[in-house]
Design a protein around this motif. Structure first.
Motif, mmCIF file in Angstrom:
data_model
loop_
_atom_site.group_PDB
_atom_site.id
_atom_site.type_symbol
_atom_site.label_atom_id
_atom_site.label_comp_id
_atom_site.label_asym_id
_atom_site.label_seq_id
_atom_site.Cartn_x
_atom_site.Cartn_y
_atom_site.Cartn_z
ATOM 1 N N GLU A 68 0.752 -1.200 0.126
ATOM 2 C CA GLU A 68 -0.001 0.011 -0.132
ATOM 3 C C GLU A 68 0.911 1.332 0.007
ATOM 4 N N ASP A 69 2.252 1.130 0.096
ATOM 5 C CA ASP A 69 2.986 2.288 0.261
ATOM 6 C C ASP A 69 3.195 2.947 -1.263
ATOM 7 N N GLU A 70 3.357 4.002 -1.535
ATOM 8 C CA GLU A 70 3.621 4.759 -2.770
ATOM 9 C C GLU A 70 4.890 4.797 -3.132
ATOM 10 N N PRO A 71 5.050 4.021 -4.090
ATOM 11 C CA PRO A 71 6.606 3.852 -4.744
ATOM 12 C C PRO A 71 7.236 5.302 -5.068
ATOM 13 N N ASN A 72 8.378 5.473 -4.683
ATOM 14 C CA ASN A 72 9.132 6.703 -5.195
ATOM 15 C C ASN A 72 10.624 6.435 -5.580
ATOM 16 N N PRO A 73 10.876 5.844 -6.548
ATOM 17 C CA PRO A 73 12.189 5.415 -7.034
ATOM 18 C C PRO A 73 13.349 6.608 -7.210
ATOM 19 N N ILE A 74 14.533 6.364 -6.436
ATOM 20 C CA ILE A 74 15.583 7.512 -6.714
ATOM 21 C C ILE A 74 16.608 7.271 -7.786
ATOM 22 N N ASN A 75 16.439 6.290 -8.460
ATOM 23 C CA ASN A 75 17.556 5.987 -9.560
ATOM 24 C C ASN A 75 16.545 5.466 -10.767
ATOM 25 N N GLU A 76 17.638 5.219 -11.750
ATOM 26 C CA GLU A 76 16.789 4.898 -13.122
ATOM 27 C C GLU A 76 16.588 3.459 -13.180
ATOM 28 N N TYR A 77 17.197 2.617 -12.462
ATOM 29 C CA TYR A 77 16.862 1.335 -12.472
ATOM 30 C C TYR A 77 15.477 0.826 -11.750
ATOM 31 N N GLY A 78 15.223 1.699 -10.471
ATOM 32 C CA GLY A 78 13.888 1.579 -9.909
ATOM 33 C C GLY A 78 12.773 2.181 -10.795
ATOM 34 N N LYS A 79 12.943 3.538 -11.489
ATOM 35 C CA LYS A 79 12.105 4.075 -12.299
ATOM 36 C C LYS A 79 11.779 3.068 -13.362
ATOM 37 N N SER A 80 12.828 2.494 -13.820
ATOM 38 C CA SER A 80 12.581 1.325 -15.104
ATOM 39 C C SER A 80 11.339 0.055 -14.598
ATOM 40 N N LYS A 81 11.929 -0.464 -13.621
ATOM 41 C CA LYS A 81 11.037 -1.371 -12.916
ATOM 42 C C LYS A 81 9.729 -0.870 -12.644
ATOM 43 N N LEU A 82 9.504 0.211 -12.095
ATOM 44 C CA LEU A 82 8.061 0.901 -11.693
ATOM 45 C C LEU A 82 7.268 0.994 -12.926
ATOM 46 N N THR A 83 7.985 1.529 -13.812
ATOM 47 C CA THR A 83 7.339 1.642 -15.307
ATOM 48 C C THR A 83 6.757 0.373 -15.984
ATOM 49 N N GLY A 84 7.639 -0.617 -15.727
ATOM 50 C CA GLY A 84 7.062 -1.855 -16.138
ATOM 51 C C GLY A 84 5.881 -2.424 -15.219
ATOM 52 N N GLU A 85 5.718 -2.321 -13.902
ATOM 53 C CA GLU A 85 4.886 -2.356 -12.957
ATOM 54 C C GLU A 85 3.543 -1.720 -13.577
ATOM 55 N N LYS A 86 3.759 -0.656 -13.592
ATOM 56 C CA LYS A 86 2.358 0.358 -14.157
ATOM 57 C C LYS A 86 1.866 0.035 -15.328
ATOM 58 N N TRP A 87 2.642 -0.293 -16.222
ATOM 59 C CA TRP A 87 2.007 -0.784 -17.649
ATOM 60 C C TRP A 87 1.264 -2.062 -17.604
ATOM 61 N N ILE A 88 1.593 -3.072 -16.667
ATOM 62 C CA ILE A 88 0.832 -4.204 -16.416
ATOM 63 C C ILE A 88 -0.425 -3.953 -15.538
ATOM 64 N N ILE A 89 -0.169 -3.085 -14.445
ATOM 65 C CA ILE A 89 -1.356 -2.745 -13.497
ATOM 66 C C ILE A 89 -2.317 -1.824 -14.336
ATOM 67 N N ASP A 90 -2.098 -1.027 -15.061
ATOM 68 C CA ASP A 90 -3.012 0.116 -15.820
ATOM 69 C C ASP A 90 -3.563 -0.725 -17.092
ATOM 70 N N SER A 91 -3.148 -1.844 -17.505
ATOM 71 C CA SER A 91 -3.695 -2.436 -18.497
ATOM 72 C C SER A 91 -5.012 -3.047 -18.076
ATOM 73 N N GLU A 92 -5.847 -3.552 -18.976
ATOM 74 C CA GLU A 92 -7.019 -4.377 -18.607
ATOM 75 C C GLU A 92 -6.989 -5.911 -18.654
ATOM 76 N N TYR A 93 -5.742 -6.096 -18.586
ATOM 77 C CA TYR A 93 -5.409 -7.824 -18.363
ATOM 78 C C TYR A 93 -5.171 -8.084 -17.149
ATOM 79 N N ASP A 94 -5.902 -9.109 -16.595
ATOM 80 C CA ASP A 94 -5.853 -9.374 -15.183
ATOM 81 C C ASP A 94 -5.104 -10.754 -14.745
ATOM 82 N N LYS A 95 -4.473 -11.366 -15.815
ATOM 83 C CA LYS A 95 -3.816 -12.557 -15.657
ATOM 84 C C LYS A 95 -2.466 -12.528 -15.204
#
Length: 280
Positions: free
Chosen positions: A117-144
């Motif tokens: 439940e904690d809000e992500p806030n990455p402080i390096n590019e690696y963390g940002k790249s991983k969070l972007t991958g997360e968001k693309w999945i979560i924000d999609s309509e695919y649930d599997k």
């Protein structure tokens, strides 16, 4: 059930391959050179050929400091690559499992371990790249899908802190290890065991998958030397002296309580697991 494993040369993929082979599962494992997940055409080609029921994405760009200078390499694999797997999984109705990191957090939390439940806030590019991958999945309509955030992963091979530590011990009279970087050492064995349990239970969504408890890198190193019987002095130092290119969260330990309660599994403490894995 057919499994497709990406990033087969990495330590996590090797553990999956070993475990699934023991269970006589039908699997195909592909390396980066065989299937670069940032290339959608190649991804689709393999999905068409294999028609996997379950896709386990162990492919990752995890060179944290290099990602600051070559951020596009991190994003190609950790963001675009994940999105390509999402697209293909949607097309072929495959269940997608992928792995993220504790580095999606900034390390400033003071009232406990990080939860889902904690809000992500990455402080390096690696963390940002991983969070972007997360968001693309979560924000999609695919649930599997399942997204597991892990931390300080170690297993067989040379791609982890334990191997590097033992090499440093061979070449130095004493070692300097950070006392102020704190997270959770997590074995590939634990990740594979819990992932397959979650899959069997029909779990979907995002969860933190680590061993239990937390430790500093200094505590981790001391425990490794104790188990291995390495007699070298380790001096605890501030991580600031290493002048890393990328900023790192000082405290990024994550809680696995939600995952444990949801699937009814006990996950061993980091030091107990370390003793079992390294002491074998």
């Amino acid at each position: 059930m057919k499994y497709l494993i990406l990033g087969k040369d990495g330590q996590l993929a090797k553990e999956f391959i070993k475990t699934l082979n023991k269970q006589n599962k039908e699997l195909t494992a592909l390396s980066h050179s065989e299937c670069d997940i940032s290339d959608l055409d190649i991804v689709i080609k393999f999905f068409e050929r294999i028609k996997p029921d379950v896709v386990i994405n162990c492919a990752a760009y995890n060179l944290v400091d290099n990602a600051e200078k070559e951020f596009w390499k991190a994003y190609n694999t950790n963001s675009l690559g994940v999105n390509n797997l999402l697209f293909a999984s949607n097309e072929f109705k495959s269940f997608l499992i992928t792995y993220s990191t504790d580095y999606v957090f900034d390390g400033t939390k003071e009232d406990g371990l990080y939860t889902e439940e904690d809000e992500p806030n990455p402080i390096n590019e690696y963390g940002k790249s991983k969070l972007t991958g997360e968001k693309w999945i979560i924000d999609s309509e695919y649930d599997k899908y399942l997204i597991f955030r892990t931390s300080w992963v170690y297993g067989e091979g040379k791609q982890n802190f334990i191997y590097k530590l033992t090499q440093w011990a061979k070449n130095n009279e004493y070692l300097k290890i950070a006392y102020d970087e704190i997270s959770v050492p997590t074995s590939t064995r634990t990740i594979v065991k819990v992932t397959l349990k979650a899959l069997d239970n029909g779990l979907t969504g995002l969860y933190h998958l680590t061993n239990s408890g937390y430790a500093s890198r200094y505590e981790w190193a001391k425990k490794v030397f104790e188990i291995k019987g390495i007699k070298k002095f380790i001096k605890p130092v501030s991580s600031d002296i290493f002048n890393f290119t990328a900023k790192r969260p000082k405290f990024s330990a994550m809680s696995n309580e939600k995952l444990k309660k949801t699937i009814g599994i006990d996950i061993s403490y980091w030091n107990h697991e370390l003793n079992t894995v390294v002491g074998e």
